[in-house]
Design a protein around this motif. Structure first.
Motif, PDB file in Angstrom:
ATOM      1  N   PHE A  79       0.813  -1.218   0.000  1.00 17.52           N
ATOM      2  CA  PHE A  79       0.000   0.000   0.000  1.00 17.52           C
ATOM      3  C   PHE A  79       0.848   1.271   0.000  1.00 17.52           C
ATOM      4  O   PHE A  79       0.319   2.366   0.213  1.00 17.52           O
ATOM      5  CB  PHE A  79      -0.917   0.028   1.230  1.00 17.52           C
ATOM      6  CG  PHE A  79      -1.961  -1.053   1.241  1.00 17.52           C
ATOM      7  CD1 PHE A  79      -2.714  -1.319   0.123  1.00 17.52           C
ATOM      8  CD2 PHE A  79      -2.188  -1.798   2.384  1.00 17.52           C
ATOM      9  CE1 PHE A  79      -3.684  -2.317   0.124  1.00 17.52           C
ATOM     10  CE2 PHE A  79      -3.146  -2.794   2.405  1.00 17.52           C
ATOM     11  CZ  PHE A  79      -3.892  -3.055   1.274  1.00 17.52           C
ATOM     12  N   GLU A  80       2.142   1.155  -0.242  1.00 19.52           N
ATOM     13  CA  GLU A  80       3.028   2.320  -0.110  1.00 19.52           C
ATOM     14  C   GLU A  80       2.535   3.521  -0.905  1.00 19.52           C
ATOM     15  O   GLU A  80       2.552   4.645  -0.420  1.00 19.52           O
ATOM     16  CB  GLU A  80       4.444   1.953  -0.566  1.00 19.52           C
ATOM     17  CG  GLU A  80       5.232   1.156   0.434  1.00 19.52           C
ATOM     18  CD  GLU A  80       6.629   0.863  -0.052  1.00 19.52           C
ATOM     19  OE1 GLU A  80       7.600   1.265   0.614  1.00 19.52           O
ATOM     20  OE2 GLU A  80       6.756   0.225  -1.124  1.00 19.52           O
ATOM     21  N   ASP A  81       2.111   3.304  -2.149  1.00 21.93           N
ATOM     22  CA  ASP A  81       1.754   4.424  -3.023  1.00 21.93           C
ATOM     23  C   ASP A  81       0.264   4.483  -3.333  1.00 21.93           C
ATOM     24  O   ASP A  81      -0.143   5.012  -4.363  1.00 21.93           O
ATOM     25  CB  ASP A  81       2.557   4.326  -4.331  1.00 21.93           C
ATOM     26  CG  ASP A  81       4.051   4.429  -4.076  1.00 21.93           C
ATOM     27  OD1 ASP A  81       4.460   5.339  -3.327  1.00 21.93           O
ATOM     28  OD2 ASP A  81       4.801   3.596  -4.621  1.00 21.93           O
ATOM     29  N   ALA A  82      -0.533   3.941  -2.432  1.00 16.55           N
ATOM     30  CA  ALA A  82      -1.983   3.952  -2.653  1.00 16.55           C
ATOM     31  C   ALA A  82      -2.532   5.369  -2.572  1.00 16.55           C
ATOM     32  O   ALA A  82      -2.174   6.149  -1.692  1.00 16.55           O
ATOM     33  CB  ALA A  82      -2.672   3.065  -1.621  1.00 16.55           C
ATOM     34  N   ASP A  83      -3.382   5.714  -3.510  1.00 17.05           N
ATOM     35  CA  ASP A  83      -4.025   7.027  -3.524  1.00 17.05           C
ATOM     36  C   ASP A  83      -5.418   6.934  -2.889  1.00 17.05           C
ATOM     37  O   ASP A  83      -6.041   5.868  -2.890  1.00 17.05           O
ATOM     38  CB  ASP A  83      -4.182   7.532  -4.960  1.00 17.05           C
ATOM     39  CG  ASP A  83      -2.840   7.802  -5.613  1.00 17.05           C
ATOM     40  OD1 ASP A  83      -1.941   8.308  -4.908  1.00 17.05           O
ATOM     41  OD2 ASP A  83      -2.694   7.496  -6.813  1.00 17.05           O
ATOM     42  N   PRO A  84      -5.916   8.052  -2.334  1.00 17.06           N
ATOM     43  CA  PRO A  84      -7.289   8.040  -1.814  1.00 17.06           C
ATOM     44  C   PRO A  84      -8.258   7.564  -2.894  1.00 17.06           C
ATOM     45  O   PRO A  84      -8.120   7.908  -4.071  1.00 17.06           O
ATOM     46  CB  PRO A  84      -7.527   9.504  -1.453  1.00 17.06           C
ATOM     47  CG  PRO A  84      -6.165  10.043  -1.177  1.00 17.06           C
ATOM     48  CD  PRO A  84      -5.251   9.342  -2.145  1.00 17.06           C
ATOM     49  N   ASP A  85      -9.206   6.737  -2.535  1.00 21.07           N
ATOM     50  CA  ASP A  85     -10.132   6.190  -3.529  1.00 21.07           C
ATOM     51  C   ASP A  85     -11.571   6.303  -3.048  1.00 21.07           C
ATOM     52  O   ASP A  85     -11.855   6.796  -1.966  1.00 21.07           O
ATOM     53  CB  ASP A  85      -9.780   4.726  -3.832  1.00 21.07           C
ATOM     54  CG  ASP A  85     -10.109   3.802  -2.655  1.00 21.07           C
ATOM     55  OD1 ASP A  85     -10.312   4.313  -1.541  1.00 21.07           O
ATOM     56  OD2 ASP A  85     -10.158   2.591  -2.864  1.00 21.07           O
ATOM     57  N   GLU A  86     -12.452   5.834  -3.892  1.00 23.61           N
ATOM     58  CA  GLU A  86     -13.876   5.963  -3.575  1.00 23.61           C
ATOM     59  C   GLU A  86     -14.298   5.077  -2.422  1.00 23.61           C
ATOM     60  O   GLU A  86     -15.395   5.242  -1.885  1.00 23.61           O
ATOM     61  CB  GLU A  86     -14.709   5.622  -4.823  1.00 23.61           C
ATOM     62  CG  GLU A  86     -14.710   4.150  -5.233  1.00 23.61           C
ATOM     63  CD  GLU A  86     -13.503   3.758  -6.086  1.00 23.61           C
ATOM     64  OE1 GLU A  86     -13.524   2.649  -6.647  1.00 23.61           O
ATOM     65  OE2 GLU A  86     -12.558   4.566  -6.173  1.00 23.61           O
ATOM     66  N   HIS A  87     -13.453   4.130  -2.024  1.00 21.55           N
ATOM     67  CA  HIS A  87     -13.797   3.260  -0.907  1.00 21.55           C
ATOM     68  C   HIS A  87     -13.319   3.817   0.435  1.00 21.55           C
ATOM     69  O   HIS A  87     -13.444   3.152   1.450  1.00 21.55           O
ATOM     70  CB  HIS A  87     -13.218   1.872  -1.134  1.00 21.55           C
ATOM     71  CG  HIS A  87     -13.781   1.195  -2.340  1.00 21.55           C
ATOM     72  ND1 HIS A  87     -15.128   0.930  -2.488  1.00 21.55           N
ATOM     73  CD2 HIS A  87     -13.182   0.774  -3.476  1.00 21.55           C
ATOM     74  CE1 HIS A  87     -15.324   0.339  -3.655  1.00 21.55           C
ATOM     75  NE2 HIS A  87     -14.176   0.237  -4.272  1.00 21.55           N
ATOM     76  N   HIS A  88     -12.681   4.978   0.414  1.00 18.55           N
ATOM     77  CA  HIS A  88     -12.378   5.770   1.601  1.00 18.55           C
ATOM     78  C   HIS A  88     -11.325   5.183   2.534  1.00 18.55           C
ATOM     79  O   HIS A  88     -11.022   5.769   3.554  1.00 18.55           O
ATOM     80  CB  HIS A  88     -13.655   6.044   2.424  1.00 18.55           C
ATOM     81  CG  HIS A  88     -14.228   4.851   3.142  1.00 18.55           C
ATOM     82  ND1 HIS A  88     -15.128   4.014   2.554  1.00 18.55           N
ATOM     83  CD2 HIS A  88     -14.019   4.355   4.392  1.00 18.55           C
ATOM     84  CE1 HIS A  88     -15.453   3.055   3.386  1.00 18.55           C
ATOM     85  NE2 HIS A  88     -14.790   3.241   4.515  1.00 18.55           N
ATOM     86  N   MET A  89     -10.754   4.036   2.204  1.00 13.13           N
ATOM     87  CA  MET A  89      -9.840   3.398   3.133  1.00 13.13           C
ATOM     88  C   MET A  89      -8.397   3.908   3.007  1.00 13.13           C
ATOM     89  O   MET A  89      -7.524   3.504   3.768  1.00 13.13           O
ATOM     90  CB  MET A  89      -9.864   1.879   2.940  1.00 13.13           C
ATOM     91  CG  MET A  89     -11.167   1.226   3.364  1.00 13.13           C
ATOM     92  SD  MET A  89     -11.550   1.474   5.127  1.00 13.13           S
ATOM     93  CE  MET A  89     -10.276   0.462   5.883  1.00 13.13           C
TER      94      MET A  89
END
Length: 223
Positions: A79-89
């Motif tokens: 998850f290092e480079d995960a961007d905010p998404d529609e699932h809010h997590m």
């Protein structure tokens, strides 16, 4: 356990008087190999048979001798480079300029503890919580995940390799929640305060699993 009102002893006695058989003890997630050092007290009560001894369950689930526990990056490295998404997590808190500077210092200097002089003024007067504003060690288990994991000033929650704190998905992983678990309120993403409370206040899944083994093993021969 240490409550001045003896809440544990009172609860245990009430169960015993009602005909239950009771087992109590503490499970430690790190000792079972999980990627978080967290301990939780459990009281298991069974009506007709005895629950399995908690120390036997802990021994059965303990790490083999010499094997290190799982690490933070084992749990959340993808998850290092995960961007905010529609699932809010993958949401992040709005950082103050001071907190942005503190996070930058940890990474620029490649350190894991923020010097006390860079803490807020109240902490500069002296604090026993040296991990506050700290950066997580990627190769070690996490410390206790609390409801404050989005905030640098609430503990050691700055990401090991990225200039941010944990996001809710990462905190949920460290708590043992499967990625398929949906954190929703009436079918919609909850406010951040509600989401962090659900995750941070939860009993880590590996510890709940151990407690369930004790309850579901009730009546089996004890060794």
């Amino acid at each position: 356990i240490h409550d001045h009102g003896s809440v544990v002893d009172t609860a245990k006695q009430l169960f015993l008087e009602a005909g239950y058989r009771v087992e109590t003890g503490v499970f430690k997630a790190g000792a079972m190999g999980w990627a978080q050092n967290r301990s939780r007290f459990f009281l298991i009560a069974c009506k007709h048979t005895s629950p399995a001894y908690l120390h036997h369950v802990a021994e059965a689930l303990a790490l083999p001798k010499g094997r290190p526990p799982l690490s933070v990056m084992w749990a959340i490295g993808d998850f290092e480079d995960a961007d905010p998404d529609e699932h809010h997590m993958y949401r992040q808190a709005a950082y103050t300029q001071d907190n942005l500077a503190r996070i930058a210092y940890l990474h620029d200097e490649d350190v894991f503890d923020l010097p006390v002089e860079l803490h807020n003024e109240k902490h500069r007067e002296g604090t026993s919580y040296t991990s506050v504003y700290g950066r997580m060690y990627g190769d070690r288990p996490a410390g206790t995940i609390t409801t404050g994991f989005l905030t640098p000033g609430r503990g050691r929650y700055v990401h090991p390799t990225r200039r941010r704190t944990l996001n809710p998905r990462e905190a949920a992983r460290l708590q043992g929640f499967p990625d398929t678990y949906r954190f929703l309120l009436d079918g919609k993403p909850p406010p951040s305060g509600q989401l962090t409370k659900w995750i941070g206040d939860a009993v880590p899944m590996p510890l709940g699993y151990a407690a369930a083994i004790s309850a579901l093993s009730a009546g089996l021969p004890q060794r």
